[in-house]
Motif scaffolding. Sequence first.
Motif, mmCIF file in Angstrom:
data_model
loop_
_atom_site.group_PDB
_atom_site.id
_atom_site.type_symbol
_atom_site.label_atom_id
_atom_site.label_comp_id
_atom_site.label_asym_id
_atom_site.label_seq_id
_atom_site.Cartn_x
_atom_site.Cartn_y
_atom_site.Cartn_z
ATOM 1 N N GLY A 71 0.819 -1.210 0.000
ATOM 2 C CA GLY A 71 0.000 0.000 0.000
ATOM 3 C C GLY A 71 0.849 1.254 0.000
ATOM 4 N N GLN A 72 1.997 1.184 0.758
ATOM 5 C CA GLN A 72 2.873 2.355 0.800
ATOM 6 C C GLN A 72 3.505 2.615 -0.559
ATOM 7 O OE1 GLN A 72 5.673 1.904 3.983
ATOM 8 N NE2 GLN A 72 4.085 2.104 5.531
ATOM 9 N N VAL A 73 3.795 1.505 -1.279
ATOM 10 C CA VAL A 73 4.428 1.659 -2.588
ATOM 11 C C VAL A 73 3.378 2.014 -3.650
ATOM 12 C CG1 VAL A 73 5.832 0.516 -4.338
ATOM 13 C CG2 VAL A 73 6.153 -0.045 -1.921
ATOM 14 N N LEU A 74 2.292 1.202 -3.679
ATOM 15 C CA LEU A 74 1.295 1.368 -4.735
ATOM 16 C C LEU A 74 0.220 2.396 -4.378
ATOM 17 C CD1 LEU A 74 0.677 -2.337 -5.844
ATOM 18 C CD2 LEU A 74 1.894 -0.555 -7.087
ATOM 19 N N GLY A 75 0.096 2.662 -3.054
ATOM 20 C CA GLY A 75 -0.988 3.526 -2.585
ATOM 21 C C GLY A 75 -1.133 4.838 -3.336
ATOM 22 N N PRO A 76 -0.030 5.617 -3.432
ATOM 23 C CA PRO A 76 -0.146 6.912 -4.123
ATOM 24 C C PRO A 76 -0.646 6.764 -5.558
ATOM 25 C CG PRO A 76 1.940 6.743 -2.957
ATOM 26 C CD PRO A 76 1.294 5.398 -2.851
ATOM 27 N N LEU A 77 -0.118 5.730 -6.255
ATOM 28 C CA LEU A 77 -0.533 5.499 -7.642
ATOM 29 C C LEU A 77 -2.027 5.154 -7.697
ATOM 30 C CD1 LEU A 77 0.225 5.029 -10.642
ATOM 31 C CD2 LEU A 77 0.611 2.637 -10.047
ATOM 32 N N LEU A 78 -2.444 4.208 -6.803
ATOM 33 C CA LEU A 78 -3.846 3.788 -6.796
ATOM 34 C C LEU A 78 -4.758 4.960 -6.459
ATOM 35 C CD1 LEU A 78 -3.717 0.250 -5.125
ATOM 36 C CD2 LEU A 78 -3.937 0.837 -7.526
ATOM 37 N N ARG A 79 -4.331 5.776 -5.470
ATOM 38 C CA ARG A 79 -5.158 6.927 -5.081
ATOM 39 C C ARG A 79 -5.312 7.892 -6.247
ATOM 40 N NH1 ARG A 79 -3.126 6.414 0.035
ATOM 41 N NH2 ARG A 79 -1.264 7.606 -0.460
ATOM 42 N N THR A 87 -7.932 -2.930 -2.698
ATOM 43 C CA THR A 87 -8.096 -3.894 -3.784
ATOM 44 C C THR A 87 -6.785 -4.183 -4.515
ATOM 45 O OG1 THR A 87 -8.693 -2.110 -5.286
ATOM 46 C CG2 THR A 87 -10.496 -3.264 -4.209
ATOM 47 N N GLY A 88 -5.660 -3.584 -4.066
ATOM 48 C CA GLY A 88 -4.373 -3.783 -4.740
ATOM 49 C C GLY A 88 -4.012 -5.251 -4.879
ATOM 50 N N LEU A 89 -4.115 -5.968 -3.760
ATOM 51 C CA LEU A 89 -3.761 -7.382 -3.730
ATOM 52 C C LEU A 89 -4.674 -8.201 -4.647
ATOM 53 C CD1 LEU A 89 -1.820 -9.208 -2.199
ATOM 54 C CD2 LEU A 89 -3.625 -9.568 -0.509
ATOM 55 N N LEU A 90 -5.967 -7.876 -4.592
ATOM 56 C CA LEU A 90 -6.944 -8.594 -5.428
ATOM 57 C C LEU A 90 -6.584 -8.467 -6.905
ATOM 58 C CD1 LEU A 90 -9.690 -10.004 -5.900
ATOM 59 C CD2 LEU A 90 -10.750 -7.752 -5.817
ATOM 60 N N MET A 91 -6.177 -7.245 -7.315
ATOM 61 C CA MET A 91 -5.855 -7.036 -8.731
ATOM 62 C C MET A 91 -4.638 -7.852 -9.146
ATOM 63 S SD MET A 91 -6.660 -3.062 -9.468
ATOM 64 C CE MET A 91 -5.847 -2.340 -8.073
ATOM 65 N N LEU A 92 -3.679 -8.023 -8.193
ATOM 66 C CA LEU A 92 -2.491 -8.815 -8.514
ATOM 67 C C LEU A 92 -2.827 -10.301 -8.636
ATOM 68 C CD1 LEU A 92 0.254 -7.203 -6.249
ATOM 69 C CD2 LEU A 92 -0.047 -6.982 -8.714
ATOM 70 N N LEU A 93 -3.762 -10.782 -7.801
ATOM 71 C CA LEU A 93 -4.075 -12.210 -7.778
ATOM 72 C C LEU A 93 -5.067 -12.616 -8.864
ATOM 73 C CD1 LEU A 93 -4.433 -12.821 -3.938
ATOM 74 C CD2 LEU A 93 -2.632 -13.686 -5.418
ATOM 75 N N ARG A 94 -5.927 -11.679 -9.279
ATOM 76 C CA ARG A 94 -7.051 -12.014 -10.159
ATOM 77 C C ARG A 94 -6.677 -12.793 -11.415
ATOM 78 N NH1 ARG A 94 -10.683 -14.397 -11.174
ATOM 79 N NH2 ARG A 94 -12.649 -13.786 -12.123
#
Lengths: 175, 190
Positions: A71-79, A87-94
């Motif tokens: 979240g700390q790494v991807l959070g800013p991008l996702l926000r 949902t970051g993890l879900l998108m990686l696993l899907r």
Amino acid sequence: MALKSLGALAAPLLICCALLTARLHGVDVYDALLCGARRGLKTALEILPALLVLFPAIYLLRASGLPELLGQVLGPLLRTLGVPEETGLLMLLRPLSGSAALSAATEIIGRCGPDSLPGRTAAVMLGSSETTFYVVAVYFSAAGVKRSRWAIPAALCADLACFLSSAWVCRLLWG
Amino acid sequence: MLLGILVTAIYLLCTLLSPLTGSTEAAGAAVTEGARAAIPFVLEIAGALCLWSGVLELLERSGVSAGLARLLRRPLRRLFPRSSREEGLLSALTENLSANLLGLGNAATPAGIRAAKGMAALGGRGEDELCLLVVLNTASLQLLPAMIASVRAAAGAAAPFDILPAVWLSSACSVCCGLLAAALFRRLWR
């Protein structure tokens, strides 16, 4: 919004439509429902072993602190993109595993609530995408074709579009 | 194979990571807690899953999937110009997509595999169309996502199906992007 109230009444409306259509075509309604119920039980039983293997792994993943680091790494991008961080993890696993994605989405829906924005987004993401790598493997190996050429990049583009549009539509309707 | 690697990676990574993030206790309890939670979860979703499988069975028996297949013939002819010259291939294609729309995975996969085999046999253009078939199958086209609605119902959602319009919009978006990406990559690949 009209879309919202349509969605709220969707379940009984759908069943009414299905029942009327079946009636008009002279289908044995009760027998069809029974047959479907039997198939539903079979599906539930079929996914159970995979979930028993993957639930502990997903729970461990959730508890390990890895999602917070991600979240700390991807959070800013996702926000910036308007996608809920949960949902970051879900998108990686899907694209990798249907059962792992189901476990991850269930975890999000349970933790944030089914009617919360992350919970709804997770549900829409799961409902509008497929297990890309599994589908590619099944079709190409069945057809006896070794090189999948541009199928994977194009399919992953579709997945990305699906995740982004899920997040945006949910934000628009329930944000 | 892929799943074995995925599970091993999750276990190794998380076990080694948890002391660093100070979450050893939570991580230790999580594994057994996850195994325990899988059983009530399946029991909770089974009921709604059975209801929706029944509705899909009704639609199937009323000939809705046959009607969908008829509707899909024309657009599929345009998307798969080479394969649709063979009648058998075109009907396998329409069967695959209409079963996918109704979420009948058991019927969709055999029809899709029949179409895939036929396309591979055509070579050249056929292989491009095989890639397109796979892209369409990876972009989910489901009209009634029964599984996720059951999960939402089990978690106590006020109206489990109120996400339906969002799922349709997002699926449509994903299919369109898949088609666009396919058209682009097909040119770039040569």
